[in-house]
Design an enzyme around this catalytic site. Structure first.
Site, PDB file in Angstrom:
ATOM      1  N   ARG A 147       6.313   5.743  13.709  1.00  0.00           N
ATOM      2  CA  ARG A 147       6.735   6.293  15.003  1.00  0.00           C
ATOM      3  C   ARG A 147       6.853   5.196  16.061  1.00  0.00           C
ATOM      4  O   ARG A 147       7.746   5.220  16.896  1.00  0.00           O
ATOM      5  CB  ARG A 147       5.728   7.368  15.462  1.00  0.00           C
ATOM      6  CG  ARG A 147       6.031   8.738  14.880  1.00  0.00           C
ATOM      7  CD  ARG A 147       4.864   9.666  14.998  1.00  0.00           C
ATOM      8  NE  ARG A 147       3.807   9.312  14.063  1.00  0.00           N
ATOM      9  CZ  ARG A 147       2.538   9.716  14.189  1.00  0.00           C
ATOM     10  NH1 ARG A 147       2.185  10.446  15.207  1.00  0.00           N
ATOM     11  NH2 ARG A 147       1.646   9.366  13.278  1.00  0.00           N
ATOM     12  N   HIS A 184       5.046  -1.674  10.746  1.00  0.00           N
ATOM     13  CA  HIS A 184       3.985  -2.259   9.916  1.00  0.00           C
ATOM     14  C   HIS A 184       3.710  -3.710  10.349  1.00  0.00           C
ATOM     15  O   HIS A 184       2.564  -4.143  10.438  1.00  0.00           O
ATOM     16  CB  HIS A 184       4.378  -2.223   8.435  1.00  0.00           C
ATOM     17  CG  HIS A 184       4.577  -0.823   7.905  1.00  0.00           C
ATOM     18  ND1 HIS A 184       3.737   0.211   8.221  1.00  0.00           N
ATOM     19  CD2 HIS A 184       5.532  -0.288   7.089  1.00  0.00           C
ATOM     20  CE1 HIS A 184       4.148   1.324   7.623  1.00  0.00           C
ATOM     21  NE2 HIS A 184       5.237   1.046   6.936  1.00  0.00           N
ATOM     22  N   ASP A 203      -2.669   5.135  11.574  1.00  0.00           N
ATOM     23  CA  ASP A 203      -1.443   5.925  11.492  1.00  0.00           C
ATOM     24  C   ASP A 203      -0.567   5.688  12.720  1.00  0.00           C
ATOM     25  O   ASP A 203      -1.082   5.436  13.809  1.00  0.00           O
ATOM     26  CB  ASP A 203      -1.827   7.416  11.388  1.00  0.00           C
ATOM     27  CG  ASP A 203      -0.661   8.275  10.919  1.00  0.00           C
ATOM     28  OD1 ASP A 203       0.288   7.727  10.319  1.00  0.00           O
ATOM     29  OD2 ASP A 203      -0.696   9.488  11.160  1.00  0.00           O
ATOM     30  N   LEU A 212     -19.877  -8.627   8.228  1.00  0.00           N
ATOM     31  CA  LEU A 212     -19.090  -7.385   8.209  1.00  0.00           C
ATOM     32  C   LEU A 212     -18.532  -7.178   6.810  1.00  0.00           C
ATOM     33  O   LEU A 212     -17.958  -8.097   6.211  1.00  0.00           O
ATOM     34  CB  LEU A 212     -17.926  -7.480   9.213  1.00  0.00           C
ATOM     35  CG  LEU A 212     -16.893  -6.351   9.169  1.00  0.00           C
ATOM     36  CD1 LEU A 212     -17.520  -5.030   9.645  1.00  0.00           C
ATOM     37  CD2 LEU A 212     -15.685  -6.669  10.057  1.00  0.00           C
ATOM     38  N   SER A 256      -2.209   5.014   0.864  1.00  0.00           N
ATOM     39  CA  SER A 256      -2.778   6.096   0.046  1.00  0.00           C
ATOM     40  C   SER A 256      -2.104   6.152  -1.322  1.00  0.00           C
ATOM     41  O   SER A 256      -1.061   5.512  -1.534  1.00  0.00           O
ATOM     42  CB  SER A 256      -2.589   7.434   0.763  1.00  0.00           C
ATOM     43  OG  SER A 256      -1.228   7.789   0.745  1.00  0.00           O
TER      44      SER A 256
END
Ligand code: FPP
Length: 294
Positions: A19, A32, A15, A128, A60
């Site tokens: 900002r 981004h 997140d 991973l 989301s």
């Protein structure tokens, strides 16, 4: 759950891109764009620390309602920057790529095919497990499981936590040991609700484009200390100890002090003005925010 030193699954809520861009007078998409090095850094850090599962919340279910230009940009970034540019690097490092969520109907068939191809060619990798949650919602995942159980005609008494988990979208995804959220907000935002039942939550003030391996290692250290029962250590460190890099905590502490000071001054001024005018003084209001953590 795992022992103090073993972290099997780290999940990140990435997140703060918007900002980061706004702080520089830029459009959100620049945030981004600037987040790509952070994405590479967190993958490398998980590999270096021997964490076998890393799940990143990239988008989301609610994010589909963002402006079409921003959604298009993010999906383009997924196709070009992550799959086209980084896939061969991830593959060479033994990273298995998986997607979690529902994108069909929102993105082109080409992008869906690209993702399936990436999942296919990295299927045999075991260093991973990198899961990108795109178009993901935790409640949606729980509803998915409930529907699958009903469709399979499983009798209610046979539904145990293990049976339920086996009907989530990705039954392989283990419980989360450590959830890291960047950007200073302290919310789960509908991320991995089932899997985070026993997760340690670490919230960092760093905006995602500035996230680097040191932040990942710091979160692992907080997790390790908490698991050892050293509950006071992370809090003490946040007040100026050696563990938390100052760059992470200083703005939060300053904001807390400034807000407390300003609120006190405004209330005092209102009371003085009310007394002077002979009016009833304003109510005392809530207590000022607490000082810096000790
Ligand atoms: C949240 O920041 C971040 C996102 C919604 C996107 C995260 C995406 C990436 C890190 C790049 C990879 C992208 C995909 C789709 C794989 P925000 O924009 O909500 O920031 P704010 O809270 O500061 O407004």
């Amino acid at each position: 759950m795992t022992s103090a030193n073993t972290v099997r699954h780290v999940a990140c809520i990435m997140d703060g891109n918007g900002r980061w861009a706004a702080n520089r007078g830029l459009e959100r998409i620049h945030g981004h764009l600037a987040s790509m090095p952070a994405l590479e850094a967190v993958v490398d850090a998980a590999l270096a620390e021997g964490v076998p599962w890393l799940t990143l919340f990239a988008f989301s279910t609610e994010n589909w309602s963002r402006p079409a230009g921003e959604v298009g940009f993010l999906m383009g970034a997924l196709a070009n920057r992550i799959i086209d540019n980084s896939l061969s690097r991830f593959h060479a490092k033994g990273v298995r790529v998986r997607m979690l969520g529902a994108m069909e109907g929102h993105v082109s068939d080409d992008l869906v095919a690209k993702i399936r191809h990436a999942e296919e060619i990295t299927r045999g990798n075991a260093e991973l497990n990198l899961t990108m949650a795109v178009g993901y919602g935790g409640r949606r995942d729980l509803v998915h499981a409930a529907r699958a159980l009903a469709a399979a005609g499983i009798p209610p008494d046979d539904i145990t936590p293990e049976v339920f988990a086996a009907h989530l979208q990705d039954p392989d995804l283990p419980d989360v040991d450590l959830l890291i959220r960047s950007g200073g907000e302290q919310r789960l935002s509908d991320f991995l609700l089932w899997h985070c039942a026993h997760a340690e939550l670490v919230f960092l003030d760093v905006l995602w484009p500035d996230f680097r391996a040191e932040h990942f290692r710091h979160a692992l250290e907080v997790h390790r200390r908490r698991r050892l029962g050293d509950v006071a250590a992370p809090r003490a460190a946040a007040g100026g100890g050696a563990v938390v890099p100052k760059v992470i905590t200083l703005p939060g502490v300053m904001a807390l002090h400034l807000t407390g000071g300003l609120l006190g001054t405004v209330r005092g001024t209102m009371r003085a003005a009310a007394t002077h005018l002979g009016a009833a003084p304003p109510p005392p209001g809530p207590p000022p925010p607490p000082g810096p953590p000790r």
